[in-house]
Design an enzyme around this catalytic site. Structure first.
Site, PDB file in Angstrom:
ATOM      1  CD  GLN A  78      -3.209   0.394   0.596  1.00 43.67           C
ATOM      2  OE1 GLN A  78      -4.229  -0.585   0.566  1.00 43.67           O
ATOM      3  NE2 GLN A  78      -4.159   1.964  -0.276  1.00 43.67           N
ATOM      4  CG  PHE A  79       1.981   3.693  -3.910  1.00 42.06           C
ATOM      5  CD1 PHE A  79       1.801   4.757  -3.347  1.00 42.06           C
ATOM      6  CD2 PHE A  79       1.186   2.280  -4.099  1.00 42.06           C
ATOM      7  CE1 PHE A  79       0.988   5.057  -5.113  1.00 42.06           C
ATOM      8  CE2 PHE A  79      -0.381   3.437  -5.323  1.00 42.06           C
ATOM      9  CZ  PHE A  79       0.257   4.717  -5.193  1.00 42.06           C
ATOM     10  CB  THR A  80      -1.713   5.203  -0.913  1.00 41.72           C
ATOM     11  OG1 THR A  80      -2.331   4.176  -0.162  1.00 41.72           O
ATOM     12  CG2 THR A  80      -1.644   5.150  -2.309  1.00 41.72           C
TER      13      THR A  80
END
Length: 150
Positions: A78-80
C-alpha cells in the site's frame, strides 16, 4: 515502513476479478515502504505484529497474540500510506519507495512474518490494481511506523 493493522472477521484481495488472497478471522496488514527502509524496519514490525496482543481472551480483554489466537494474516502492499497533502489537495507519494526498491522489502517482510508466526501469509499482487474487502472486527485498527517505535 508503515503498517495499518486491522483486526478482521474476514478479508480478501481481488485482482482482475480473481481472489488472490483471503483469510478468516485475523489481521489485514496494509504495508507501505519508504526508500530508507531495511532489515531493521522489517525486524521491528515483524516482532511487533507477531506479539501484538490484539485478540480477545475468554474474559473479553485484548490479551492474545496471533499465535495464541490461531489467527490468520493477509498482507497487501500500500504505497499510498506515505501520501502527503501539504501542498494543495492532490496527494504526493514522493516518500513512498519505487517498486524496484519496495517490492523486495515487502517480500522479505512477508517471508519474515510467515516464519515468525509459523504459517503462510497470503498477499495481493504487488503493483496491481487491487480490491480489498474486509469486515473490521471491533473495529480495531492500529498504525505502526518503524520510524516511530514505541
Amino acid at each position: 515502513m508503515r503498517v495499518v493493522v486491522q483486526r478482521v472477521s474476514e478479508a480478501s484481495v481481488t485482482v482482475a476479478g480473481e481472489v488472490c488472497g483471503e483469510i478468516g478471522a485475523g489481521l489485514l496488514l496494509l504495508v507501505g515502504v519508504e526508500e530508507v527502509d531495511g532489515q531493521q524496519d522489517i525486524d521491528w514490525l515483524v516482532r511487533k505484529i507477531s506479539q501484538l496482543r490484539i485478540f480477545n481472551d475468554a474474559a473479553g480483554v485484548m490479551n492474545l497474540s496471533l499465535q495464541e489466537k490461531g489467527a490468520e494474516v493477509l498482507a497487501v502492499s500500500q504505497f499510498t500510506l506515505f501520501a502527503s497533502t501539504r501542498k494543495g489537495n492532490r496527494p504526493s507519494y514522493s516518500r513512498a519507495a519505487r517498486g524496484d526498491i519496495s517490492r523486495p522489502i515487502f517480500d522479505q517482510f512477508v517471508a519474515s512474518l510467515s516464519q515468525a508466526i509459523g504459517c503462510a501469509v497470503p498477499t495481493g499482487i504487488f503493483g496491481a490494481d487491487m480490491q480489498v474487502a474486509l469486515v473490521n472486527d471491533g473495529p480495531v485498527t492500529i498504525l505502526l511506523d518503524s520510524r516511530e517505535p514505541e
